[in-house]
Write a protein that holds these residues in place. Structure first.
Motif, PDB file in Angstrom:
ATOM      1  N   GLY A 124      66.026 -29.663 -41.477  1.00  0.00           N
ATOM      2  CA  GLY A 124      65.630 -30.277 -40.215  1.00  0.00           C
ATOM      3  C   GLY A 124      65.672 -31.793 -40.281  1.00  0.00           C
ATOM      4  O   GLY A 124      66.011 -32.401 -41.291  1.00  0.00           O
ATOM      5  N   GLN A 125      65.305 -32.412 -39.148  1.00  0.00           N
ATOM      6  CA  GLN A 125      65.280 -33.860 -39.036  1.00  0.00           C
ATOM      7  C   GLN A 125      63.847 -34.362 -39.089  1.00  0.00           C
ATOM      8  O   GLN A 125      62.924 -33.661 -38.661  1.00  0.00           O
ATOM      9  CB  GLN A 125      65.940 -34.304 -37.719  1.00  0.00           C
ATOM     10  N   PRO A 126      63.648 -35.560 -39.618  1.00  0.00           N
ATOM     11  CA  PRO A 126      62.283 -36.095 -39.693  1.00  0.00           C
ATOM     12  C   PRO A 126      61.657 -36.217 -38.299  1.00  0.00           C
ATOM     13  O   PRO A 126      62.294 -36.683 -37.355  1.00  0.00           O
ATOM     14  CB  PRO A 126      62.479 -37.485 -40.323  1.00  0.00           C
ATOM     15  N   GLY A 127      60.413 -35.771 -38.187  1.00  0.00           N
ATOM     16  CA  GLY A 127      59.686 -35.829 -36.929  1.00  0.00           C
ATOM     17  C   GLY A 127      59.884 -34.624 -36.044  1.00  0.00           C
ATOM     18  O   GLY A 127      59.232 -34.515 -34.990  1.00  0.00           O
ATOM     19  N   GLU A 128      60.774 -33.713 -36.394  1.00  0.00           N
ATOM     20  CA  GLU A 128      61.016 -32.525 -35.588  1.00  0.00           C
ATOM     21  C   GLU A 128      60.412 -31.296 -36.252  1.00  0.00           C
ATOM     22  O   GLU A 128      60.327 -31.218 -37.485  1.00  0.00           O
ATOM     23  CB  GLU A 128      62.516 -32.296 -35.393  1.00  0.00           C
ATOM     24  N   VAL A 129      59.982 -30.369 -35.396  1.00  0.00           N
ATOM     25  CA  VAL A 129      59.417 -29.112 -35.884  1.00  0.00           C
ATOM     26  C   VAL A 129      60.566 -28.187 -36.300  1.00  0.00           C
ATOM     27  O   VAL A 129      61.532 -28.012 -35.552  1.00  0.00           O
ATOM     28  CB  VAL A 129      58.548 -28.437 -34.819  1.00  0.00           C
ATOM     29  N   VAL A 130      60.438 -27.616 -37.511  1.00  0.00           N
ATOM     30  CA  VAL A 130      61.482 -26.770 -38.058  1.00  0.00           C
ATOM     31  C   VAL A 130      61.002 -25.325 -38.042  1.00  0.00           C
ATOM     32  O   VAL A 130      59.819 -25.043 -38.303  1.00  0.00           O
ATOM     33  CB  VAL A 130      61.836 -27.193 -39.498  1.00  0.00           C
ATOM     34  N   ASP A 131      61.908 -24.443 -37.741  1.00  0.00           N
ATOM     35  CA  ASP A 131      61.593 -23.019 -37.742  1.00  0.00           C
ATOM     36  C   ASP A 131      61.258 -22.577 -39.171  1.00  0.00           C
ATOM     37  O   ASP A 131      62.069 -22.757 -40.088  1.00  0.00           O
ATOM     38  CB  ASP A 131      62.784 -22.241 -37.196  1.00  0.00           C
ATOM     39  N   PRO A 132      60.097 -21.995 -39.410  1.00  0.00           N
ATOM     40  CA  PRO A 132      59.739 -21.566 -40.780  1.00  0.00           C
ATOM     41  C   PRO A 132      60.729 -20.570 -41.362  1.00  0.00           C
ATOM     42  O   PRO A 132      60.935 -20.544 -42.581  1.00  0.00           O
ATOM     43  CB  PRO A 132      58.358 -20.938 -40.600  1.00  0.00           C
ATOM     44  N   SER A 133      61.356 -19.752 -40.547  1.00  0.00           N
ATOM     45  CA  SER A 133      62.312 -18.776 -41.080  1.00  0.00           C
ATOM     46  C   SER A 133      63.520 -19.477 -41.695  1.00  0.00           C
ATOM     47  O   SER A 133      64.082 -19.000 -42.688  1.00  0.00           O
ATOM     48  CB  SER A 133      62.763 -17.840 -39.956  1.00  0.00           C
ATOM     49  N   ALA A 134      63.924 -20.632 -41.137  1.00  0.00           N
ATOM     50  CA  ALA A 134      65.047 -21.374 -41.710  1.00  0.00           C
ATOM     51  C   ALA A 134      64.667 -21.945 -43.087  1.00  0.00           C
ATOM     52  O   ALA A 134      65.461 -21.917 -44.033  1.00  0.00           O
ATOM     53  CB  ALA A 134      65.470 -22.491 -40.773  1.00  0.00           C
ATOM     54  N   VAL A 135      63.436 -22.425 -43.215  1.00  0.00           N
ATOM     55  CA  VAL A 135      62.978 -22.946 -44.516  1.00  0.00           C
ATOM     56  C   VAL A 135      62.918 -21.820 -45.545  1.00  0.00           C
ATOM     57  O   VAL A 135      63.347 -21.985 -46.698  1.00  0.00           O
ATOM     58  CB  VAL A 135      61.606 -23.627 -44.359  1.00  0.00           C
ATOM     59  N   ASP A 136      62.386 -20.665 -45.130  1.00  0.00           N
ATOM     60  CA  ASP A 136      62.305 -19.528 -46.057  1.00  0.00           C
ATOM     61  C   ASP A 136      63.686 -19.044 -46.469  1.00  0.00           C
ATOM     62  O   ASP A 136      63.906 -18.623 -47.619  1.00  0.00           O
ATOM     63  CB  ASP A 136      61.528 -18.384 -45.410  1.00  0.00           C
ATOM     64  N   SER A 137      64.637 -19.095 -45.553  1.00  0.00           N
ATOM     65  CA  SER A 137      65.985 -18.641 -45.878  1.00  0.00           C
ATOM     66  C   SER A 137      66.619 -19.535 -46.958  1.00  0.00           C
ATOM     67  O   SER A 137      67.224 -19.034 -47.921  1.00  0.00           O
ATOM     68  CB  SER A 137      66.850 -18.638 -44.614  1.00  0.00           C
ATOM     69  N   ILE A 138      66.487 -20.852 -46.782  1.00  0.00           N
ATOM     70  CA  ILE A 138      67.034 -21.770 -47.794  1.00  0.00           C
ATOM     71  C   ILE A 138      66.300 -21.589 -49.122  1.00  0.00           C
ATOM     72  O   ILE A 138      66.912 -21.606 -50.204  1.00  0.00           O
ATOM     73  CB  ILE A 138      66.934 -23.222 -47.308  1.00  0.00           C
ATOM     74  N   LYS A 139      64.992 -21.396 -49.064  1.00  0.00           N
ATOM     75  CA  LYS A 139      64.219 -21.229 -50.299  1.00  0.00           C
ATOM     76  C   LYS A 139      64.648 -19.984 -51.048  1.00  0.00           C
ATOM     77  O   LYS A 139      64.829 -20.023 -52.290  1.00  0.00           O
ATOM     78  CB  LYS A 139      62.736 -21.165 -49.963  1.00  0.00           C
ATOM     79  N   ASN A 140      64.840 -18.902 -50.340  1.00  0.00           N
ATOM     80  CA  ASN A 140      65.267 -17.667 -50.995  1.00  0.00           C
ATOM     81  C   ASN A 140      66.670 -17.803 -51.597  1.00  0.00           C
ATOM     82  O   ASN A 140      66.962 -17.238 -52.667  1.00  0.00           O
ATOM     83  CB  ASN A 140      65.243 -16.504 -49.996  1.00  0.00           C
TER      84      ASN A 140
END
Length: 347
Positions: A124-140
């Motif tokens: 995501g971009q600084p200051g913007e809300v990111v979808d948690p599912s996108a973060v979990d996908s990259i983490k996995n």
């Protein structure tokens, strides 16, 4: 047996050697089980060996064995005044040894944890809300990452490798410092550990001090072995003679240096006959000649004919008669050369 006895003394501070002159037997005992018995005047009365647990100890215990003073050769290393036991070489350096071991463990653990460069993924971009599912996908994806090196993402995902710099430098410097402290405590020259930070002069001084330290221990061992082992054994066999120890026979470099010095001394014309013979005998010993004393006193008659053998006077000196004057040789008849006959013979 001697090596085992010395190692026991250096490590634990005390080496106890059981001596059985009648049975021609020597045995190294575990110093952890030996206790020195002394009277009120600090004189050694004997030695006790107890094998077992201290809580079960009694004066009538079957595990208790007593020895007379002449049955045990006690070698203490780093003995303190008034104490019956030595502290050895390891006990004074115990804290430094523990620090070296702990530093090695910490360095190995740190390197194993940071063996792979960790990756940080920004989603995501600084200051913007990111979808948690996108973060979990990259983490996995990073958790199960194998040996792939290509990644395809949109502009909102950014990868970077975390850098830790010289992660083990401080630990390595600390370990090297502790090693130098251990060398000082054990009196071991750093040059013997392939240290590249010492010049030749300092290295020679350290080795000289180390040789003196070893020589002091050797002298202590010589006295014990001579008084406790050799003399009683020789008396039991009806023998009486002096005992001489030879530690570490000289190497080739040392022998060559000594031979050079002795040969230089022999060139001095002011040396007395006794000093010259002593130097020649030592040269013969360095060259492993058999009976060098007899070789020095033997005249050199090799290559002489029967009429040229030396004649000895009653006092043992070589008698050299005066040489007759050389007679002038006269030409014999017919020795003149005829040029014409010589020319014919040549043709």
């Amino acid at each position: 047996v001697l090596k085992e006895w010395i190692i026991e003394a250096l490590i634990k501070g005390n080496g106890f050697l059981e001596i059985d002159v009648a049975g021609n037997r020597l045995q190294v005992l575990d110093s952890n089980d030996i206790y020195v018995v002394r009277d009120i005047n600090v004189n050694v009365k004997g030695y006790n060996q107890y094998i077992g647990k201290f809580k079960d100890f009694t004066l009538r215990s079957k595990n208790l064995t007593s020895f007379r003073p002449n049955q045990i050769a006690h070698l203490p290393v780093n003995k303190l005044s008034g104490d019956a036991y030595g502290i050895g070489l390891l006990m004074p350096n115990e804290r430094v040894i523990d620090n070296i071991i702990q530093g090695e463990q910490d360095l190995t653990k740190l390197i194993s944890r940071k063996a792979g460069a960790p990756i940080h993924a920004q989603v995501g971009q600084p200051g913007e809300v990111v979808d948690p599912s996108a973060v979990d996908s990259i983490k996995n994806s990073l958790v199960y990452m194998t040996n792939r090196t290509e990644w395809v993402t949109d502009a909102n995902v950014k990868f970077e490798v975390l850098q830790f710099g010289e992660i083990g430098k401080n630990l390595i410097d600390t370990i090297q410092h502790n090693i130098r402290m251990l060398c000082a405590g054990l009196q071991i020259p750093e040059v013997m550990l392939n240290s590249g930070q010492l010049n030749e002069g300092i290295g020679n001084v350290q080795i000289e001090g180390f040789d003196r330290f070893i020589a002091s221990i050797q002298e202590q061992i010589e006295n014990l072995v001579e008084e406790k082992i050799f003399k009683p054994y020789m008396e039991s066999q009806g023998l009486e003679d002096d005992i001489e120890f030879i530690w570490n026979l000289p190497g080739e470099e040392t022998i060559n240096l000594r031979l050079t010095q002795l040969n230089t001394l022999l060139q001095n014309q002011y040396l007395s006959d006794g000093m010259r013979q002593s130097i020649q005998i030592e040269i013969g010993r360095l060259l492993n000649f058999e009976n060098p004393e007899e070789l020095v006193n033997t005249p050199n008659t090799q290559g002489m004919t029967a009429d040229k053998q030396p004649t000895f006077s009653p006092d043992g000196k070589v008698f050299e008669p005066k040489k007759p004057e050389d007679k002038k040789k006269e030409p014999r008849e017919g020795s003149e050369i005829d040029p014409e006959s010589a020319y014919r013979d040549w043709e």
